[in-house]
Design an enzyme around this catalytic site. Structure first.
Site, PDB file in Angstrom:
ATOM      1  N   GLU A   1      -8.444   1.930  -4.449  1.00  0.00           N
ATOM      2  CA  GLU A   1      -9.527   1.698  -3.481  1.00  0.00           C
ATOM      3  C   GLU A   1     -10.225   3.011  -3.122  1.00  0.00           C
ATOM      4  OE1 GLU A   1      -8.600  -0.945  -0.301  1.00  0.00           O
ATOM      5  OE2 GLU A   1     -10.497  -0.564   0.729  1.00  0.00           O
TER       6      GLU A   1
ATOM      7  N   GLU B   1       0.828  -1.205   0.000  1.00  0.00           N
ATOM      8  CA  GLU B   1       0.000   0.000   0.000  1.00  0.00           C
ATOM      9  C   GLU B   1       0.864   1.258   0.000  1.00  0.00           C
ATOM     10  OE1 GLU B   1      -2.857   0.075   3.203  1.00  0.00           O
ATOM     11  OE2 GLU B   1      -3.635  -1.909   2.688  1.00  0.00           O
TER      12      GLU B   1
END
Ligand code: KIV
Length: 250
Positions: A177, A112
Site C-alpha cells: 500500500e 499488517e
C-alpha cells in the site's frame, strides 16, 4: 489446489490479480458474479460502512459479522478477511483470532506489518495468510496520516527485507500500500508470491481497491490514486429524490 498454489501459478503464467473489498451480501454476490479474483472483507469496514475515521476501532466481532454476510453471497472467489488491530499482537493471539475468522467462513486472513512469527504459526496451522506492507492503515494515528513508503534508501531496503521475510514465513500474497512505484516493481520481481498494489503503481502482480472508492459511492473521500469507474452516488441520490417526489406528489 491451495490458494497459495493458485496465486503462485497465476504469477508464473502472468495472470494479474484483480481484488476488491466487500462488507455485505449483495455487494459480495455482485463482485463474485462479475468474476473478481478475490474478495477481501477489509477493516476499511470502519470507514466505508461504519462511518469511523480510520480502521483502528474495528473489532473482531464486527469483522465476523460482516464476513458471515459476505460468505453467504460468494460461491466462486476466495474470501479473505483482515485481522483487525490488536487481535494479532502475539503469534498465539493471531492464531486464536484467525481461527475464529476461519470458523466464520474465511479462506484466508490478512495482517499488517512485518510479523513473520505470526505468519509462520498461522501457516504451519494450515491457515492461508496475506501480508500487507507499506502504508499500514492500522498505524495511521501514530504516523499522523497516510504517507507514501520507500522514499529513502533505508526505508526501501527495510521494505524489501520485510517482503522477503513474509514470503519465507509462508504468506501466499503481499499487499503493498502506497509504496513507491520503483520499489514495488523491485519487490514484485524478487518475490515468487504475487504482490497486490494499492496506490503502488502498475508493476505489481495485481491490484486491490476499496469497492466504494471504485464505484464512486463516497464522494466525500477519494484517495488520490483512485480512478473511479462509476459515480454511483449520483444515481443513488437521484433515485431517492425521485421516490421522495413521487410520494409527496402522487
Ligand atoms: O481494509 C482494506 O480494505 C484493505 C485494503 C488493502 C484495501 O486492507
Amino acid at each position: 489446489m491451495t490458494l497459495r498454489q493458485n496465486l503462485i501459478s497465476a504469477k508464473v503464467a502472468g495472470r494479474r490479480q484483480a481484488w476488491l473489498t466487500a462488507y455485505d451480501y449483495p455487494s459480495a454476490r455482485l463482485l463474485d458474479e462479475s468474476g473478481i479474483d478475490l474478495i477481501l472483507v477489509g477493516d476499511s469496514l470502519g470507514m466505508v460502512v461504519l462511518g469511523q475515521k480510520d480502521t483502528i476501532d474495528v473489532t473482531l466481532e464486527e469483522m465476523i459479522h460482516h464476513l458471515k454476510a459476505v460468505r453467504r453471497g460468494v460461491t466462486r472467489a476466495p474470501v479473505a478477511v483482515d485481522l483487525p488491530f490488536h487481535t494479532y499482537e502475539t503469534p498465539d493471539q493471531a492464531l486464536a483470532s484467525a481461527r475464529r475468522l476461519l470458523e466464520a467462513g474465511a479462506d484466508a486472513v490478512k495482517l499488517e506489518g512485518p510479523l513473520p512469527e505470526q505468519v509462520s504459526l498461522l501457516v504451519s496451522s494450515g491457515i492461508e495468510v496475506i501480508g500487507h506492507l507499506g502504508m499500514l492503515p492500522q498505524q495511521v494515528r501514530e504516523e499522523g496520516g497516510y504517507h507514501r513508503k520507500g522514499k529513502t534508501d533505508s526505508e526501501a531496503e527495510a521494505l524489501l527485507r520485510a517482503s522477503l521475510a513474509l514470503q519465507a514465513a509462508g504468506c501466499c500474497a503481499l499487499v503493498l500500500e502506497l509504496v513507491e512505484t520503483g520499489l514495488s516493481k523491485e519487490i514484485s520481481s524478487q518475490l515468487d508470491i504475487p504482490t497486490i498494489g494499492i496506490g503502488s503503481g502498475i508493476f505489481c502482480d495485481g491490484q486491490i481497491l476499496v469497492t466504494p472508492d471504485l464505484l464512486g459511492l463516497q464522494p466525500w473521500f477519494r484517495p488520490a490514486f483512485v480512478k473511479p469507474k462509476a459515480d454511483l452516488a449520483t444515481p443513488f441520490k437521484n433515485a431517492v429524490r425521485e421516490f421522495i417526489a413521487e410520494v409527496q406528489t402522487p
